[in-house]
Design a protein around this motif. Sequence first.
Motif, short mmCIF file in Angstrom:
data_model
loop_
_atom_site.label_atom_id
_atom_site.label_comp_id
_atom_site.label_asym_id
_atom_site.label_seq_id
_atom_site.Cartn_x
_atom_site.Cartn_y
_atom_site.Cartn_z
N PRO A 1 0.84 -1.21 0.00
CA PRO A 1 0.00 0.00 0.00
C PRO A 1 0.87 1.26 0.00
CG PRO A 1 -0.81 -1.60 1.60
CD PRO A 1 0.51 -2.12 1.12
N GLY A 2 0.51 2.22 -0.80
CA GLY A 2 1.24 3.48 -0.84
C GLY A 2 2.39 3.52 -1.84
N MET A 3 2.68 2.41 -2.49
CA MET A 3 3.77 2.41 -3.48
C MET A 3 3.35 3.21 -4.70
SD MET A 3 5.38 -1.47 -3.44
CE MET A 3 6.69 -1.09 -4.61
N THR A 4 4.24 4.09 -5.16
CA THR A 4 3.98 4.89 -6.35
C THR A 4 4.38 4.10 -7.59
OG1 THR A 4 6.20 5.86 -6.34
CG2 THR A 4 4.50 6.98 -5.04
N ALA A 5 4.02 4.64 -8.77
CA ALA A 5 4.41 3.99 -10.04
C ALA A 5 5.92 3.90 -10.13
CB ALA A 5 3.84 4.77 -11.22
N ARG A 6 6.60 4.93 -9.63
CA ARG A 6 8.07 4.92 -9.64
C ARG A 6 8.59 3.80 -8.74
NH1 ARG A 6 11.98 8.87 -10.62
NH2 ARG A 6 10.36 10.46 -10.86
N ASP A 7 7.98 3.64 -7.55
CA ASP A 7 8.39 2.59 -6.62
C ASP A 7 8.20 1.21 -7.24
OD1 ASP A 7 8.94 4.49 -4.66
OD2 ASP A 7 6.92 4.36 -3.80
N ILE A 8 7.05 1.03 -7.89
CA ILE A 8 6.74 -0.26 -8.50
C ILE A 8 7.72 -0.57 -9.62
CG2 ILE A 8 5.01 -1.55 -9.83
CD1 ILE A 8 2.88 0.13 -8.29
N ALA A 9 7.99 0.43 -10.45
CA ALA A 9 8.92 0.25 -11.56
C ALA A 9 10.31 -0.11 -11.05
CB ALA A 9 8.98 1.52 -12.41
N SER A 10 10.75 0.58 -10.00
CA SER A 10 12.07 0.32 -9.43
C SER A 10 12.14 -1.10 -8.86
CB SER A 10 12.37 1.34 -8.33
OG SER A 10 13.59 1.05 -7.69
N SER A 11 11.07 -1.53 -8.17
CA SER A 11 11.03 -2.86 -7.58
C SER A 11 11.08 -3.94 -8.67
CB SER A 11 9.75 -3.02 -6.75
OG SER A 11 9.62 -4.33 -6.26
N LEU A 12 10.36 -3.72 -9.77
CA LEU A 12 10.34 -4.68 -10.87
C LEU A 12 11.71 -4.79 -11.53
CD1 LEU A 12 6.93 -3.73 -12.52
CD2 LEU A 12 7.43 -5.80 -11.22
N SER A 13 12.38 -3.65 -11.65
CA SER A 13 13.71 -3.64 -12.27
C SER A 13 14.72 -4.35 -11.38
CB SER A 13 14.15 -2.20 -12.54
OG SER A 13 15.46 -2.17 -13.06
N LYS A 14 14.69 -4.04 -10.08
CA LYS A 14 15.63 -4.68 -9.14
C LYS A 14 15.37 -6.18 -9.05
CE LYS A 14 16.39 -0.59 -6.25
NZ LYS A 14 16.10 0.06 -4.93
N GLY A 15 14.11 -6.58 -9.16
CA GLY A 15 13.77 -7.99 -9.08
C GLY A 15 13.95 -8.73 -10.40
N LYS A 16 14.47 -8.00 -11.41
CA LYS A 16 14.71 -8.59 -12.74
C LYS A 16 13.44 -9.17 -13.36
CE LYS A 16 19.58 -9.59 -11.69
NZ LYS A 16 19.98 -8.26 -12.14
N VAL A 17 12.33 -8.44 -13.15
CA VAL A 17 11.07 -8.80 -13.79
C VAL A 17 10.93 -8.04 -15.10
CG1 VAL A 17 8.55 -8.86 -13.52
CG2 VAL A 17 10.03 -9.26 -11.54
N VAL A 18 11.46 -6.79 -15.14
CA VAL A 18 11.52 -5.99 -16.36
C VAL A 18 12.95 -5.51 -16.56
CG1 VAL A 18 9.11 -5.25 -16.10
CG2 VAL A 18 10.95 -3.81 -15.21
N ARG A 19 13.26 -5.14 -17.79
CA ARG A 19 14.63 -4.74 -18.12
C ARG A 19 14.93 -3.30 -17.70
NH1 ARG A 19 17.72 -7.71 -21.43
NH2 ARG A 19 15.88 -8.82 -22.18
#
Length: 324
Positions: A31-49
């Motif tokens: 809860p409270g995660m911004t689009a930037r937070d989500i994008a950063s998490s996906l990148s660090k988790g190697k889900v997106v490039r």
Amino acid sequence: PAFALVLTVAALYAFLNAPVATDPATVRIAPGMTARDIASSLSKGKVVRSALFFRMVSRVKGYDGRFRSGRYTIPAGSSTSEVARHLAETIPAPLDVRITVTEGMNLREIAGLLAHKAGIDSSAFAAFATRRAVAESLGVDNATLEGYLYPDTYFFPEKAKAYDVIKRMNARFREVFADSLKRRAEKLGFTVNQAVTLASLIETEAVHDSERQVISSIFHRRLKAGLPLQANPTVQYALGEKRRVFNGDLDVDSPYNTYRNRGLPPGPIACPGMKSIIAALYPAETQYLYFVANGDGSHTFSKSLAEHSSAVARYKKTRLQRSK
């Protein structure tokens, strides 16, 4: 030039949009995660490039603002645009609950913690964890799983099945208690159960890391000399409560009472962490045979009964002064 630019942009788009994960990926949006937070998490988790590319795709396709908190499973081989669409259009599962099981907790305490934090059935947990057949099915040579559920931080779904939780925690123990430690236990003449049992005694006695291997050395020396270990936490375990041990408690009739019984108790009395496991298998070189608590987390170590008796007298005097 224009055509070349189009080709370059298309190639860059294809590269940035290409799948990264070859296996399904778990994504958690708090809860409270911004689009930037989500994008950063996906990148660090190697889900997106690329986090920036994910944000761009989300904005262009109108997915921004549609991401909900929860837990998602992203299919293997998903492109960045497919990841964004999945997060925007899928109803997420509830977020896992973070639970930290600390070193020295016993099964009863773990059951209470799981029930309080994640609504996990404590009765079912206790029933499974104290059943010999369950322990044996997991390769544990002990009547219960006491000591074999590794203390760590876990993420469990709310109301997770007790048996699934047990299997997860035991798998972590087996991961930590590697073959090299089993070989070390064998070299000392210990079974795995004896090594874990000794580690659990050290865990419940030691407060300061610097004392773990010294306490271990005392237990090792007493075992070799045929002396009872006289560990108060084993009496507490026999009594079923962690409280001050009185002289009258030392006669409690239990195989776990190391005042009445020589040698190690039949099994662990708590879940030891890696520091205590290492201490059990690699004791310090000392001449000590006794130790007594100082009341501040530290201990006084003694080589003879006379020295120990003096240390105990000092401790009692200090405790009396503090109580005034």
